[in-house]
Enzyme design. Structure first.
Site, short mmCIF file in Angstrom:
data_model
loop_
_atom_site.label_atom_id
_atom_site.label_comp_id
_atom_site.label_asym_id
_atom_site.label_seq_id
_atom_site.Cartn_x
_atom_site.Cartn_y
_atom_site.Cartn_z
N GLN A 87 1.87 -9.09 13.27
CA GLN A 87 1.94 -7.70 14.15
C GLN A 87 0.52 -7.20 14.42
OE1 GLN A 87 4.63 -6.06 11.15
NE2 GLN A 87 3.46 -4.14 11.24
N HIS A 104 6.81 6.16 1.44
CA HIS A 104 7.55 4.95 1.21
C HIS A 104 8.59 5.46 0.06
CE1 HIS A 104 4.13 2.74 2.82
NE2 HIS A 104 4.89 2.34 3.47
N LYS A 144 7.96 8.19 11.32
CA LYS A 144 6.47 8.35 11.58
C LYS A 144 6.16 7.36 12.72
CE LYS A 144 1.83 7.43 10.13
NZ LYS A 144 1.96 5.85 10.47
N ARG A 173 -2.99 3.85 5.85
CA ARG A 173 -4.45 3.72 6.50
C ARG A 173 -5.29 4.98 6.26
NH1 ARG A 173 -4.82 0.35 11.28
NH2 ARG A 173 -3.08 -0.56 11.57
N VAL A 185 6.85 12.02 5.95
CA VAL A 185 6.32 12.70 4.83
C VAL A 185 4.78 13.20 5.11
CG1 VAL A 185 5.85 12.93 2.25
CG2 VAL A 185 7.89 11.70 3.30
N ALA A 197 0.95 -1.21 0.08
CA ALA A 197 0.00 0.05 -0.01
C ALA A 197 0.97 1.16 0.02
CB ALA A 197 -0.96 0.02 1.13
#
Ligand code: PAF
Length: 252
Positions: free
Chosen positions: A61, A37, A148, A186, A175, A32
């Site tokens: 996770q 990224h 982040k 998300r 970012v 995603a």
């Protein structure tokens, strides 16, 4: 660009003359992909001879099976975004990374149980275990992680130090969209109204005098607040808006 879905295929490539003796940069992801990224990939490209990206939605996770089922899977778009930056993509099936059925795992028993760990039991065991497995398989010289996920970054750094892993962890700045919301896979699950509301999250973290005031201000704006805490010059928060969980941090 090579796409390896089998570990044997990847290992053959890693041992080939095109890769041996070259510096290897690694960007681990769950797919995603977004511009955040892409910034990690661009930095890895600039600092290494070869770049490998992993796309693996790591089941261990997720503390909530519904969250795992809802996690966006966008393989074709991910490969298109990554193509200009990477030499190889590793996208193994879960059984390849968990031949033991997750009987063996990495646990950090201090920071790993706080903040995110307190709200998502077992989350960091899953993260650290898969990151260790990926490091063992990929054998990178450098690995790139977004700031982040501040707590994840601290725990991965700690694991590298504790387990004497021969990899340099490179932290990369968060970012953000023009309105300040940190990019996250998300975010695409937010309705337009929730997306507009979400922009207040980093603003409130940044402008509130203390964590309590931030939590109150966030609740007033309709967020469900999991936590807001100050740690080592950083304010960390996790909220839910229309059931979508967002995390962020700002430097104090
Ligand atoms: O940050 C992520 O996307 C994941 O936690 C990671 C590091 C790829 C492990 O699955």
């Amino acid at each position: 660009m090579r796409i390896c879905t089998q570990l044997t295929e990847w290992r053959d490539l890693r041992r080939s003359p095109e890769w041996l003796g070259r510096s290897v940069g690694f960007v681990p992801t769950m797919g995603a992909l977004h511009a955040g990224h892409e910034a990690l990939l661009a930095r890895a490209r600039a600092e290494n001879d070869r770049v490998v990206l992993s796309l693996f939605v790591n089941p261990t996770q997720f503390d909530n099976p519904a969250d795992l089922a809802r996690y966006p899977r966008t393989l074709e778009a991910d490969i298109a975004l990554a193509k200009p930056h990477v030499d190889a993509v590793l996208a193994p099936p879960p059984a390849a990374l968990y031949p033991d059925g997750y009987r063996y795992r990495v646990t950090e028993n201090s920071l790993g149980a706080q903040l995110e760990g307190a709200h998502r039991p077992g989350h960091f065991d899953g993260v650290l275990t898969v990151v260790l497995k990926l490091f063992n398989v990929v054998q990178p010289h450098r690995a790139y992680f977004g700031e982040k996920d501040w707590q994840q970054l601290q725990l991965v750094r700690g694991m590298v130090e504790a387990l004497l892993l021969p990899v340099e962890i490179v932290p990369c700045a968060t970012v953000r969209d023009a309105d300040g919301l940190a990019l996250s896979s998300r975010n695409r699950r937010l309705s337009p109204a929730a997306r507009a509301r979400a922009a207040a999250f980093p603003t409130v973290l940044r402008t509130s005098p203390d964590p309590r005031a931030a939590a109150v201000a966030l609740r007033e704006r309709g967020f469900d607040v999991d936590y807001v805490e100050d740690r080592e010059g950083v304010r960390l928060g996790a909220v839910r808006v229309e059931g979508v969980r967002l995390i962020d941090h700002v430097r104090l």
